[in-house]
Write an enzyme that holds these catalytic residues in place. Structure first.
Site, mmCIF file in Angstrom:
data_model
loop_
_atom_site.group_PDB
_atom_site.id
_atom_site.type_symbol
_atom_site.label_atom_id
_atom_site.label_comp_id
_atom_site.label_asym_id
_atom_site.label_seq_id
_atom_site.Cartn_x
_atom_site.Cartn_y
_atom_site.Cartn_z
ATOM 1 N N GLU A 1 4.884 -6.344 7.216
ATOM 2 C CA GLU A 1 4.380 -5.197 7.990
ATOM 3 C C GLU A 1 5.038 -4.967 9.340
ATOM 4 O O GLU A 1 5.058 -3.832 9.823
ATOM 5 C CB GLU A 1 2.867 -5.295 8.183
ATOM 6 N N ASP B 1 -2.652 -7.064 7.317
ATOM 7 C CA ASP B 1 -4.029 -6.583 7.090
ATOM 8 C C ASP B 1 -4.523 -7.103 5.734
ATOM 9 O O ASP B 1 -4.190 -8.221 5.352
ATOM 10 C CB ASP B 1 -4.090 -5.054 7.239
ATOM 11 N N GLY C 1 -0.388 -5.308 0.508
ATOM 12 C CA GLY C 1 -1.559 -5.003 -0.318
ATOM 13 C C GLY C 1 -1.658 -5.862 -1.568
ATOM 14 O O GLY C 1 -2.760 -6.155 -2.041
ATOM 15 N N GLY D 1 0.840 -1.201 0.000
ATOM 16 C CA GLY D 1 0.000 0.000 0.000
ATOM 17 C C GLY D 1 0.868 1.241 0.000
ATOM 18 O O GLY D 1 2.082 1.164 0.200
HETATM 19 C C1 QUE Z 1 6.928 -3.238 4.917
HETATM 20 C C2 QUE Z 1 5.802 -2.823 4.256
HETATM 21 C C3 QUE Z 1 5.879 -2.174 3.018
HETATM 22 C C4 QUE Z 1 7.147 -1.956 2.467
HETATM 23 C C5 QUE Z 1 8.285 -2.390 3.139
HETATM 24 C C6 QUE Z 1 8.168 -3.015 4.353
HETATM 25 C C7 QUE Z 1 4.720 -1.701 2.299
HETATM 26 C C8 QUE Z 1 4.938 -1.015 1.073
HETATM 27 C C9 QUE Z 1 6.248 -0.835 0.584
HETATM 28 C C10 QUE Z 1 6.587 -0.138 -0.618
HETATM 29 C C11 QUE Z 1 7.638 -0.559 -1.404
HETATM 30 C C12 QUE Z 1 7.999 0.131 -2.548
HETATM 31 C C13 QUE Z 1 7.341 1.273 -2.909
HETATM 32 C C14 QUE Z 1 6.272 1.713 -2.110
HETATM 33 C C15 QUE Z 1 5.917 1.026 -0.981
HETATM 34 O O1 QUE Z 1 7.302 -1.326 1.280
HETATM 35 O O2 QUE Z 1 3.576 -1.883 2.742
HETATM 36 O O3 QUE Z 1 5.638 2.842 -2.467
HETATM 37 O O4 QUE Z 1 7.696 1.979 -4.032
HETATM 38 O O5 QUE Z 1 3.885 -0.543 0.390
HETATM 39 O O6 QUE Z 1 9.282 -3.437 5.019
HETATM 40 O O7 QUE Z 1 4.578 -3.044 4.790
#
Ligand code: QUE
Length: 339
Positions: free
Chosen positions: A141, A149, A118, A69
């Site tokens: 998470e 979630d 997500g 997400g």
């Molecule tokens: C734990 C997470 C997320 C994460 C890294 C974690 C997560 C998430 C992202 C993510 C990764 C790359 C992106 C971005 C988000 O990384 O939920 O916008 O470009 O979305 O250790 O829960």
């Protein structure tokens, strides 16, 4: 801002299928609110359309299915005190997870790359779920002090033994074949066969997937399954850590070291959530998760700190409150579930 803004979800009718392409490759197709709304619109348009016999979901760019997400934005909203904005994001995201589960037709996920958080929520509640040798699935998470979630508090306790608890607490990354063994995916198809599989799916019969599936190699975590169940089957994080430390193996020491880096509060919340989820319906789990976001995102410092450390400053040095599992008050965790 690009002048020729491409849609971040490309929804089309192709043959007997509805196709959805997540198209934010620079962000590893991480879900923002516009994408969530595009998913809801597709669900609404296709649910009762007899010309759409199944849906095919893919990620653009070759590296990711969907990384999770838009937690950076959630953090910004939380810092601005925008509880309504945060609430809307999670409410709409979880409604999509529920809509996929109750879609009533096959929802075929072609997972060829990173699929976390997500992304799991967009694939796991329906099927068939296809992974390639390039797939990497995880529920990471606890590293950002969120919790499993998108309906995974329903899914994880239903995986074999303590596999779901292990995945949720350590954030372990599963390659494609391992994801099938763990129960997060159904079929292993080599990446080079995806174009042919996709073309076959457009004819409207999801059962063709089985014709493209290849036999699985043994699970890489198979040698650790017994220890995993012994240690992660406990009912408190303290007991899990004690059990891991008592194992005396390299694998167990590694798992304990991983847990020691995660948010202690998040570990305790996640374990409690998964244990409660074992006796709940998907709807009840999604409702519980939504209530929990209000507490975890706004009333505890760890989420902001976790996103700062992992995604904003990328220093890998989060400062957790409290700093150790031993200092987490079990009554405070229970209170977070009462809202
Ligand atoms: C734990 C997470 C997320 C994460 C890294 C974690 C997560 C998430 C992202 C993510 C990764 C790359 C992106 C971005 C988000 O990384 O939920 O916008 O470009 O979305 O250790 O829960």
């Amino acid at each position: 801002m690009s002048e020729t803004a491409e849609p971040t979800v490309i929804a089309r009718r192709e043959g007997a299928a509805g196709t959805l392409l997540m198209n934010r490759p620079k962000a590893l197709n991480a879900l923002d609110q516009a994408m969530i709304r595009a998913f809801q619109a597709a669900l609404d348009a296709w649910r009762d359309d007899p010309a759409v016999r199944l849906v095919v979901l893919e990620g653009a760019g070759g590296r990711a299915f969907c990384a999770g997400g838009d937690v950076r934005r959630i953090r910004d909203l939380a810092l601005a005190g925008d509880t309504e904005g945060v609430e809307a994001f999670f409410r709409e995201e979880y409604a999509v997870n529920r809509g996929i589960a109750t879609f009533g037709k096959p929802w075929v996920s072609l997972i060829d790359g990173v699929c976390m958080g997500g992304g799991i929520g967009l694939s796991v509640h329906n099927g068939p779920r296809v992974v390639t040798e390039n797939a990497l699935l995880a529920m990471p998470e606890t590293a950002i002090a969120l919790f499993p979630d998108v309906g995974t508090s329903y899914v994880l306790p239903r995986l074999p033994g303590a596999v779901g608890t292990w995945l949720a607490l350590t954030g372990a990354r599963l390659k494609g074949a391992d994801a099938v063994h763990a129960g997060l995916a159904d079929h292993y198809v080599p990446r080079e066969r995806l174009p042919a599989l996709r073309a076959a799916l457009l004819e409207g019969d999801a059962a063709v997937v089985a014709r493209f599936a290849e036999p699985l190699p043994e699970a890489s975590f198979a040698p650790h399954r017994a220890a995993m169940d012994r240690c992660f089957g406990r009912d408190s994080v303290r007991e899990i850590l004690a059990a891991l430390e008592a194992e005396g193996t390299e694998w167990a020491a590694e798992q304990a070291a991983i847990l020691r880096r995660m948010s202690p509060t998040s570990l305790c919340v996640s374990l409690e959530l998964i244990r409660r989820g074992a006796g709940s319906t998907l709807d009840e789990c999604l409702e519980r998760e939504l209530r929990l976001t209000r507490v975890v995102v706004h009333r505890h410092p760890d989420f902001r700190e976790g996103v700062r450390s992992v995604l904003v400053d990328k220093d890998g040095k989060p400062s957790w409150t409290p700093p150790t599992v031993e200092e987490v008050d079990p009554a405070a965790i229970r209170a977070m579930f009462e809202g």
